[in-house]
Design a protein around this motif. Structure first.
Motif, PDB file in Angstrom:
ATOM      1  N   THR A  33       0.807  -1.215   0.000  1.00  0.00           N
ATOM      2  CA  THR A  33       0.000   0.000   0.000  1.00  0.00           C
ATOM      3  C   THR A  33       0.841   1.266   0.000  1.00  0.00           C
ATOM      4  OG1 THR A  33      -0.119  -0.137   2.397  1.00  0.00           O
ATOM      5  CG2 THR A  33      -1.934  -1.088   1.170  1.00  0.00           C
ATOM      6  N   VAL A 160     -13.716  -6.213   4.801  1.00  0.00           N
ATOM      7  CA  VAL A 160     -12.416  -6.116   5.464  1.00  0.00           C
ATOM      8  C   VAL A 160     -12.376  -7.102   6.621  1.00  0.00           C
ATOM      9  CG1 VAL A 160     -10.791  -4.631   6.686  1.00  0.00           C
ATOM     10  CG2 VAL A 160     -12.115  -3.717   4.765  1.00  0.00           C
ATOM     11  N   PHE A 194     -10.231  -7.921   2.023  1.00  0.00           N
ATOM     12  CA  PHE A 194      -8.931  -7.458   2.500  1.00  0.00           C
ATOM     13  C   PHE A 194      -8.657  -8.065   3.862  1.00  0.00           C
ATOM     14  CE2 PHE A 194      -9.915  -4.005  -0.478  1.00  0.00           C
ATOM     15  CZ  PHE A 194      -8.720  -3.956  -1.180  1.00  0.00           C
ATOM     16  N   VAL A 237      -4.419   1.369   4.281  1.00  0.00           N
ATOM     17  CA  VAL A 237      -5.511   0.405   4.101  1.00  0.00           C
ATOM     18  C   VAL A 237      -6.694   1.081   3.413  1.00  0.00           C
ATOM     19  CG1 VAL A 237      -7.180  -1.062   5.298  1.00  0.00           C
ATOM     20  CG2 VAL A 237      -4.797  -1.006   6.057  1.00  0.00           C
ATOM     21  N   TYR A 255      -6.914 -10.146  -0.583  1.00  0.00           N
ATOM     22  CA  TYR A 255      -5.637  -9.443  -0.473  1.00  0.00           C
ATOM     23  C   TYR A 255      -5.195  -9.366   0.983  1.00  0.00           C
ATOM     24  CZ  TYR A 255      -6.752  -7.916  -5.202  1.00  0.00           C
ATOM     25  OH  TYR A 255      -7.083  -7.890  -6.532  1.00  0.00           O
ATOM     26  N   LEU A 257      -2.848  -7.422   3.564  1.00  0.00           N
ATOM     27  CA  LEU A 257      -2.270  -6.079   3.646  1.00  0.00           C
ATOM     28  C   LEU A 257      -1.271  -5.999   4.792  1.00  0.00           C
ATOM     29  CD1 LEU A 257      -5.444  -3.820   3.197  1.00  0.00           C
ATOM     30  CD2 LEU A 257      -3.974  -4.807   1.448  1.00  0.00           C
TER      31      LEU A 257
END
Length: 271
Positions: A33, A160, A194, A237, A255, A257
């Motif tokens: 990120t 998330v 995420f 994020v 994904y 992170l």
């Protein structure tokens, strides 16, 4: 214009670049990120994007709201506390751009009303501990399932979760996160998921916690001092979430992170 092209155009005008995706393998990727950039926003524009953000009043939610407002999206903020709980969020957009709406996790009708006019739904709901009113399963599984069921007509759905989510974990928290992901994927296969690692930022419970203890006590005990973590900046994020919305190829993918550097708990305590 197709929805994703409309969002991409708005994001480009605001200086938002799609996330850099690395290590594609088995439908799971890692987003770095720190490569995302944010410049002058255009929050007074109208893009036709209406986004409902569950968990908007939380730590990460405020940053997601700010970035959505910058690209001209109208944001619906479901809340279940006092009216003062969203005061800091309303000022992130122009008049009428951020719309609070009361809802209840146990009232599917209120969830349906919150997403009725939205083409984007983002679920940031999460808890670090259980209470008498809400268990991990209530928030991470049942609520995620109800939100997904209500969002079938949305063009993009982002959920998330958390790094370490696994049905085989010894942690009830991590197991509930994994079950929540499975519930979302079963209902909305094209959902983007995420999994951030531990987050840090101005209002976090990580660096601020260690700082507060260090100011209060001469010695700060640290459990699992050699355990390594890879903290990720909360704003990064939020940028990853917007980067995914601007990239239609992220639909249906998962994904992880993480930040650019790993630390032990002892090192974090000494920062």
């Amino acid at each position: 214009l197709p929805y994703h092209s409309m969002f991409r155009n708005a994001a480009v005008r605001a200086g938002l670049r799609p996330a850099t995706l690395l290590n594609r393998h088995h439908n799971t990727s890692i987003i770095i990120t720190r490569n995302l950039h944010l410049t002058t926003g255009v929050r007074s524009s109208v893009t036709g994007i209406v986004a409902t953000v569950f968990g908007a009043t939380g730590f990460t939610g405020r940053y997601v709201i700010e970035l959505l407002s910058r690209v001209g999206a109208q944001v619906i903020v479901p809340y279940r506390g006092e009216e003062t709980s969203y005061n800091h969020i309303k000022v992130m957009g122009d008049l009428g751009q951020v719309v609070p709406m009361r809802f209840s996790l146990r009232d599917p009708g209120s969830i349906e009303r919150a997403v009725a006019h939205s083409n984007v739904v983002i679920n940031l709901l999460g808890r670090q501990w259980e209470t008498r009113n809400f268990t991990f399963d209530d928030v991470h599984v049942k609520a995620a399932r109800d939100i997904a069921n209500a969002s079938l007509s949305a063009e993009r759905f982002i959920h998330v979760s958390a790094l370490g989510a696994s049905t085989d974990s010894r942690s009830p928290w991590a197991r509930s996160k994994a079950h929540g992901e499975a519930a979302v994927r079963e209902i909305i296969p094209h959902a983007t998921i995420f999994r951030p690692t531990v987050l840090f930022g101005d209002e976090d419970r990580l660096i601020n916690k260690f700082g507060s203890l260090g100011q209060t006590f001469p010695i700060v005990p640290v459990a699992n001092a050699t355990r390594r973590v890879q903290p990720v900046y909360a704003i990064d994020v939020a940028k990853a979430v917007l980067g995914a919305l601007g990239d239609h190829d992220t639909s249906g993918r998962v994904y992880d992170l993480g930040g650019p550097k790993t630390y032990t708990w002892e090192e974090l305590c000494r920062l």
